[in-house]
Design an enzyme around this catalytic site. Structure first.
Site, mmCIF file in Angstrom:
data_model
loop_
_atom_site.group_PDB
_atom_site.id
_atom_site.type_symbol
_atom_site.label_atom_id
_atom_site.label_comp_id
_atom_site.label_asym_id
_atom_site.label_seq_id
_atom_site.Cartn_x
_atom_site.Cartn_y
_atom_site.Cartn_z
ATOM 1 N N HIS A 1 0.690 -1.256 -0.070
ATOM 2 C CA HIS A 1 0.034 -0.113 -0.097
ATOM 3 C C HIS A 1 0.847 1.156 0.071
ATOM 4 O O HIS A 1 0.495 2.365 -0.621
ATOM 5 C CB HIS A 1 -1.039 -0.018 1.169
ATOM 6 C CG HIS A 1 -0.331 0.220 2.538
ATOM 7 N ND1 HIS A 1 0.179 -0.805 3.077
ATOM 8 C CD2 HIS A 1 0.075 1.378 3.314
ATOM 9 C CE1 HIS A 1 0.753 -0.474 4.216
ATOM 10 N NE2 HIS A 1 0.670 0.866 4.425
ATOM 11 N N GLU A 38 -6.252 -11.083 -18.116
ATOM 12 C CA GLU A 38 -5.023 -11.238 -17.134
ATOM 13 C C GLU A 38 -4.834 -12.905 -16.953
ATOM 14 O O GLU A 38 -4.010 -13.003 -16.312
ATOM 15 C CB GLU A 38 -5.736 -10.494 -15.954
ATOM 16 C CG GLU A 38 -6.809 -10.710 -15.348
ATOM 17 C CD GLU A 38 -7.065 -10.174 -14.217
ATOM 18 O OE1 GLU A 38 -6.309 -9.473 -13.610
ATOM 19 O OE2 GLU A 38 -8.051 -9.597 -13.638
ATOM 20 N N ASP A 70 -1.050 -9.125 -13.492
ATOM 21 C CA ASP A 70 -1.361 -10.717 -13.204
ATOM 22 C C ASP A 70 -1.156 -11.482 -14.506
ATOM 23 O O ASP A 70 -0.800 -12.778 -14.604
ATOM 24 C CB ASP A 70 -3.074 -10.627 -12.934
ATOM 25 C CG ASP A 70 -3.206 -10.567 -11.476
ATOM 26 O OD1 ASP A 70 -2.180 -11.190 -10.814
ATOM 27 O OD2 ASP A 70 -4.171 -10.476 -10.902
ATOM 28 N N CYS A 87 -4.443 -1.395 -18.283
ATOM 29 C CA CYS A 87 -4.466 -0.918 -17.014
ATOM 30 C C CYS A 87 -3.565 -1.222 -15.799
ATOM 31 O O CYS A 87 -3.379 -0.864 -14.971
ATOM 32 C CB CYS A 87 -5.827 -1.045 -16.356
ATOM 33 S SG CYS A 87 -6.515 -2.815 -15.991
#
Length: 656
Positions: free
Chosen positions: A305, A546, A570, A617
Site C-alpha cells: 500500500h 489477465e 497478473d 490498466c
C-alpha cells in the site's frame, strides 16, 4: 427475564455493531447479559461482547434483571433482529487502525540493483524519482515492562496513577473527536479506540494485576497482551484484527503512565525523507503527503500500500531494505533513488552533486511536461488515445485531475471493501461511484468489480485455505458464487450510472460463461431497481484480460464484452508462471518478455477484429520503452498512476 433470538445483524456483532449494542445496553439500568451456547457475558462490555464471537444467524439469549428489564429486552432483541443495526451513524468509518490498500499491484521496470554500489544501500524500486533531504526516522520505541513488585502501601497510589492515565487518554480522544477538521473515517477509528480504552475487560485485567502487586506499566502491558491474545485466537480473521486495536490502546495508556507521547508523522518537516521499519496504512493516511520528499522502508515491496500511495502522489520510494534500514536510524541526510532502488545515507559531495543535478533535471522535465497535461494525444491517423488514471479511492481524484487524466481506466473497489469493519452497503457504494463519475464527467470511468482473493481477506467473506490463492477463489469466481455480495455492487453501479459515462469491467475472467452469468445478474438487478422506483442507468460491460485462458479465448470473449482492458501485472505472472511477490523470480516478471508481449498482441488483434476498445490498466502502460509498441498493436486507452500521465501523453504525441 430472558428472550432468545436469531441474530440478523449483517455479519454479526463485530466492532461497530457491538459498540452500538453496548451503548444501547448501557442506556438501561438493568443488569444485562447476552449468552451464546454455554457462554454468557455482560452486554455492557464491548470487548467481552466481541470476544463472544456472535455472528449473523447465531442463536443468542438476552437476560435482563432490573426495573426496566422489559424495555431493555425489547430494545436489544429488536437491535439483534435488524440486519441494518450498526450500519448507521457514520457507517462508512473504519475501525481497523491499519488497512491494506488496493490489491492491483504495480510492477516497476527495475526492482533490484545488483551489485550494491559504494555509498549506497539497495532495496526495491517501488516509486520512481530522486530526492535528497533531511532524514526523518519513524521508529516508535518499544515499551518494556519494569515488572516491579509493589509494596502493599503503594498499591492504592498506583491504582490512582493508572486510572489517571486512562482518563488522560480518554480525554485526549474526546478532544480529537471534537476537532472540526477530523475526517469521518478518522472519527470512526478514534471512537472505536476510545470505547476499548473505557472497556471493563481491559481495565479490570490491568487493575487486577496492580492489586496483585504489579506496577501499572507492567500491568497495562500484560493486560493488553492478554486481551489481544484472546482476539487473535478467535477463528475469525475479522475479529483477529481487534488485537491490534487493543494493543494500540494499551500503548497509549502506557505512554500516559510514562508521561510521554508517541512520535507522529504530522511533525514531518517539508522535504524530509521518511525512514521506517514499516508504515501502517493508518499512519500513512494521516501523514502530510505533500511534505514527504521520499520514503524508505525495511518492509514492503512494489505491491504494498505504501508503494501504491507513493506512486499515486509522485513520491520516490525504496522499500524492502530489511534489517539494513536500521543503519539509517541515526543518519542526518539521505539520498533516495526510487527509480533504481537505492539509498545513500549521509551522502558524500559527489553523490550530493549528482542527485542535485538529477533533481534539477527532473524538475525541468516536469515543467516541460506541464504543456502536455491538458492535451489530447492522437495517433498519426487522428485516433484519440485516452490516457487515464488508476485509482483506488476518492481521495486520489484531485491528484489525477491535476495530472491531466482523461478519465479513470481502473478504479479498484477493493479498498472500499477492505477498509471497513463490515461490507459496504449498496448506498455507500452508490455514493462513492457517483462521486467518481461526477468528478470526471464527461470522461469515462472504468470501475472494476470486486477483485479480492484468499490472500487478502475482507470482512464478511470467509475464504477457504488455499495452497495458491492467486489461482483460487478470487475475482469474478468469488463474486458469482456470492450474489449477496455481488448484487449490491451491481445495483450500486446501475444507480450511479446516471451521473456520467460509466464502464464496468470484470476481473479474472477465464470463460465466456462468466460474462453471460454476470449479464443475467445485472438484468435482475435492473428489474429490481425499476420495481422499487429507483433511478438507474446503463453501462458498458468489459473484461480484464489477465489470465492465459482469456488470451486464448479472446475472440469468443470479444463477442460478449464491450471492451478489453489488459491487466499486465497478473497476466505477466500467469504467462511466466512466476509469483510476482517472490523476489527470487522477480526477473521473470517482465512484461517486455516476448511471451507476454505476444499475449498482449493476440488480445489486441481479437478486440480490434471484433470492433471493441482495447486498453491497458497495468502499470506497464506507462513504460516509455513500450508505449509505442502498445499503440502499434492497436491499443487506444492506457491507464496508469497519475504521476506518469503527462510523460505518457508527450510520448504518444511524438509518435510518427
Amino acid at each position: 427475564m430472558e428472550r432468545s433470538t436469531i441474530v440478523r445483524v449483517h455479519e454479526g456483532l463485530h466492532a461497530r455493531p457491538a459498540t452500538r449494542f453496548v451503548k444501547l445496553a448501557k442506556s438501561f439500568e438493568s443488569d444485562i447479559e447476552i449468552a451464546k451456547a454455554d457462554k454468557s457475558v455482560s452486554a455492557k462490555s464491548s470487548v467481552k461482547l466481541m470476544l463472544l464471537g456472535v455472528k449473523e444467524n447465531d442463536t443468542v439469549t438476552v437476560r435482563a434483571e432490573g426495573a426496566d428489564a422489559i424495555e431493555a429486552l425489547e430494545a436489544l432483541i429488536g437491535y439483534l433482529e435488524n440486519p441494518l443495526s450498526g450500519l448507521d451513524e457514520n457507517a462508512d468509518a473504519p475501525v481497523v487502525a491499519s488497512a491494506p490498500a488496493s490489491v492491483e499491484p504495480i510492477v516497476p521496470v527495475v526492482t533490484l540493483v545488483e551489485p550494491e554500489e559504494t555509498g549506497f544501500i539497495t532495496g526495491i524500486a517501488a516509486s520512481e524519482g530522486v530526492a535528497i533531504g533531511e532524514a526523518y526516522p519513524f521508529f516508535p520505541p518499544e515499551i518494556s515492562a519494569d515488572n516491579r513488585t509493589l509494596k502493599t502501601s503503594e498499591i492504592s497510589a498506583e491504582l490512582t496513577r493508572f486510572h489517571d492515565a486512562v482518563a488522560h487518554v480518554q480525554q485526549r480522544m474526546d478532544a480529537e473527536l471534537k476537532a472540526d477538521n477530523l475526517a469521518e473515517s478518522d472519527r470512526g477509528i478514534i471512537a472505536a479506540l476510545k470505547d476499548i480504552a473505557a472497556d471493563e475487560t481491559l481495565l479490570d485485567e490491568a487493575t487486577g494485576l496492580i492489586r496483585g502487586g504489579l506496577d501499572a506499566l507492567s500491568a497495562m502491558l500484560g493486560a493488553s497482551a492478554a486481551v489481544a491474545r484472546q482476539f487473535s485466537e478467535i477463528d475469525d480473521p475479522y475479529l483477529n484484527a481487534r488485537a491490534d486495536d487493543v494493543q494500540a490502546v494499551g500503548r497509549q495508556i502506557c505512554l500516559a503512565l510514562l508521561g510521554q507521547q508517541d512520535i507522529s508523522l504530522e511533525a514531518l518537516p517539508d522535504g524530509a525523507i521518511l525512514i521506517a521499519e514499516d508504515i501502517g496504512a493508518w499512519d500513512f493516511a494521516r501523514a502530510p503527503l505533500k511534505k514527504i520528499g521520499a520514503i524508505v522502508c525495511g518492509h514492503g515491496g512494489a505491491t504494498s500500500h505504501v508503494a501504491i500511495i507513493a506512486r499515486t502522489h509522485g513520491i520516490p520510494a525504496v522499500l524492502g531494505l530489511g534489517k539494513a534500514v536500521h543503519q539509517l536510524k541515526d543518519v542526518k541526510q539521505i539520498a533516495v533513488d526510487g527509480s533504481k532502488g537505492r539509498v545513500a545515507p549521509d551522502p558524500d559531495e559527489a553523490i550530493c552533486a549528482d542527485f542535485k543535478q538529477r533533481i534539477a533535471d527532473a524538475k525541468a522535465e516536469k515543467q516541460a511536461l506541464e504543456a502536455y497535461r491538458t492535451m489530447i494525444p492522437q495517433r498519426a491517423d487522428g485516433t484519440v488515445i485516452e490516457v487515464a488514471a488508476n485509482l483506488g479511492a476518492l481521495e486520489e481524484i484531485e491528484v489525477a485531475q491535476a495530472a491531466g487524466a482523461m478519465g479513470v481506466g481502473l478504479f479498484r473497489t477493493e479498498l472500499l471493501f477492505m477498509k471497513h469493519m463490515h461490507l459496504p452497503s449498496e448506498d455507500m457504494q452508490t455514493e462513492t461511484y457517483s462521486a467518481l463519475l461526477k468528478a470526471f464527467a464527461p470522461y469515462p470511468v472504468i470501475v472494476r468489480t470486486l477483485d479480492i482473493g484468499g490472500d487478502k481477506p475482507i470482512a464478511g467473506i470467509e475464504f477457504p485455505q488455499e495452497e495458491n490463492p492467486f489461482l483460487g477463489w478470487r475475482g469474478i469466481r468469488m463474486c458469482l458464487d456470492r450474489p449477496d455480495i455481488f448484487k449490491p455492487q451491481l445495483r450500486a453501479l446501475l444507480r450511479s450510472a446516471v451521473h456520467g459515462q460509466l464502464k464496468v469491467m470484470l476481473p479474472m475472467i477465464s470463460d465466456v460463461a462468466e460474462i453471460r452469468a454476470t449479464k443475467a445478474l445485472i438484468e435482475t438487478c435492473r428489474q429490481e431497481l425499476l420495481s422499487e422506483g429507483k433511478a438507474c442507468g446503463q453501462f458498458d460491460l468489459g473484461v480484464m484480460i489477465e489470465t492465459p485462458a482469456a488470451v486464448f479465448a479472446a475472440q469468443q470473449l470479444a463477442q460478449e464484452a464491450a471492451f478489453f482492458s489488459i491487466g499486465t501485472n497478473d497476466l505477466t505472472q500467469y504467462v511466466m508462471a512466476a509469483d510476482r511477490l517472490n523476489p527470487t523470480v522477480a526477473k521473470l516478471n517482465d512484461v517486455s518478455h516476448p511471451a507476454v508481449m505476444a499475449a498482449i498482441e493476440m488480445t489486441a488483434k481479437a478486440g480490434i477484429e471484433a470492433g471493441i476498445m482495447v486498453g491497458m490498466c497495468g502499470e506497464a502502460a506507462a513504460r516509455p520503452d513500450l508505449i509505442a509498441e502498445f499503440i502499434r498493436m492497436g491499443l487506444t486507452e492506457l491507464s496508469m498512476s497519475p504521476a506518469s500521465i503527462p510523460r505518457a501523453k508527450k510520448l504518444i504525441s511524438e509518435l510518427k
